[in-house]
Enzyme design. Structure first.
Site, PDB file in Angstrom:
ATOM      1  N   GLY A 109     -48.526  43.602  16.837  1.00  0.00           N
ATOM      2  CA  GLY A 109     -49.499  44.309  17.655  1.00  0.00           C
ATOM      3  C   GLY A 109     -49.571  45.751  17.192  1.00  0.00           C
TER       4      GLY A 109
ATOM      5  CG  HIS B 120     -48.436  51.925  22.000  1.00  0.00           C
ATOM      6  ND1 HIS B 120     -47.585  52.933  21.608  1.00  0.00           N
ATOM      7  CD2 HIS B 120     -47.883  50.775  21.539  1.00  0.00           C
ATOM      8  CE1 HIS B 120     -46.555  52.413  20.943  1.00  0.00           C
ATOM      9  NE2 HIS B 120     -46.713  51.103  20.886  1.00  0.00           N
TER      10      HIS B 120
ATOM     11  CD  GLN C  38     -48.234  51.363  17.738  1.00  0.00           C
ATOM     12  OE1 GLN C  38     -48.906  50.393  18.037  1.00  0.00           O
ATOM     13  NE2 GLN C  38     -46.976  51.247  17.331  1.00  0.00           N
TER      14      GLN C  38
ATOM     15  CG  HIS D 119     -45.299  47.096  23.258  1.00  0.00           C
ATOM     16  ND1 HIS D 119     -43.937  47.244  23.106  1.00  0.00           N
ATOM     17  CD2 HIS D 119     -45.871  47.860  22.285  1.00  0.00           C
ATOM     18  CE1 HIS D 119     -43.702  48.077  22.087  1.00  0.00           C
ATOM     19  NE2 HIS D 119     -44.857  48.463  21.573  1.00  0.00           N
ATOM     20  CD  GLU D 120     -49.337  46.781  20.693  1.00  0.00           C
ATOM     21  OE1 GLU D 120     -49.661  47.952  20.447  1.00  0.00           O
ATOM     22  OE2 GLU D 120     -48.339  46.235  20.191  1.00  0.00           O
TER      23      GLU D 120
ATOM     24  CB  CYS E 111     -42.235  50.045  19.212  1.00  0.00           C
ATOM     25  SG  CYS E 111     -43.745  51.011  19.155  1.00  0.00           S
ATOM     26  CG  LEU E 112     -45.097  48.111  13.905  1.00  0.00           C
ATOM     27  CD1 LEU E 112     -46.543  47.826  13.502  1.00  0.00           C
ATOM     28  CD2 LEU E 112     -44.137  47.628  12.837  1.00  0.00           C
TER      29      LEU E 112
END
Ligand code: ZN
Length: 191
Positions: free
Chosen positions: A46, A143, A51, A139-140, A97-98
């Site tokens: 995702g 963000h 990000q 989660h996304e 998480c990236l």
């Protein structure tokens, strides 16, 4: 299409609130294409626009079906996503998480959610998700409001260091605890 740089924790763009998308067209399509390519290149499941440094309410999600091929799952692209309904049932799970490389942590999420939003053309869409997919949506969407999973840990020490690059894999497999090295102080320092 191009792979964009993924911003990591400490970058203020990750803590800002993203703006609703009002203009649909080439600019948005290019952003979405780049986000998908960036997610695949990073073997992520995702990615949210902040990000890659873009403060617009856009997310992409793809749970790969084959470990070696990040493009093997169903791709979800959501513009202006909102959680319309959430199950009262919640469950704890491990997330990576990236934007928080090298760590995973335990977070409680709704077990199921209905997400509404628009597709890249601006048409209204509604998606019902449960389990890992529901978790990734939550989660996304977080963000987009400047919230990271490390803000929501089940306990201050529920964060573990992992081999960098294995975070999302660990999340998808859900068995990180056995291989993780406990390092709560380092993890919190990153927040
Ligand atoms: Zn993330």
């Amino acid at each position: 299409m191009s792979v964009r740089q993924i911003r990591v924790v400490g970058d203020p763009v990750l803590r800002a609130k993203a703006h609703p998308v009002r203009r649909f067209g080439d600019h948005l399509e290019a952003l979405v294409e780049d986000m998908v390519e960036t997610m695949h290149a990073a073997a992520g499941i995702g990615l949210a626009a902040p990000q890659v440094g873009v403060l617009e309410r856009v997310i992409v999600i793809e749970l790969s079906q084959e470990e070696q091929d990040p493009g093997s799952g169903q791709l979800y692209v959501l513009v202006n996503p909102q959680i319309a309904r959430a199950s009262t049932e919640e469950e704890a799970g491990i997330e990576g998480c990236l934007s928080v490389p090298g760590y995973v942590g335990e977070v409680v999420r709704h077990q199921a959610v209905t997400v509404k939003g628009q597709d890249v053309q601006g048409r209204k869409i509604r998606i019902k998700a449960q389990g890992l997919l529901a978790r990734v949506f939550q989660h996304e969407i977080d963000h987009l409001d400047g919230v990271l999973y490390i803000d929501k840990l089940t306990a201050p020490d529920s964060v573990w260091q992992v081999v960098e690059g294995e975070e999302e894999l660990a999340e998808a497999r859900g068995k990180v605890e056995s291989q993780a090295v406990a390092s709560p102080s380092d993890g919190l320092a990153l927040a």
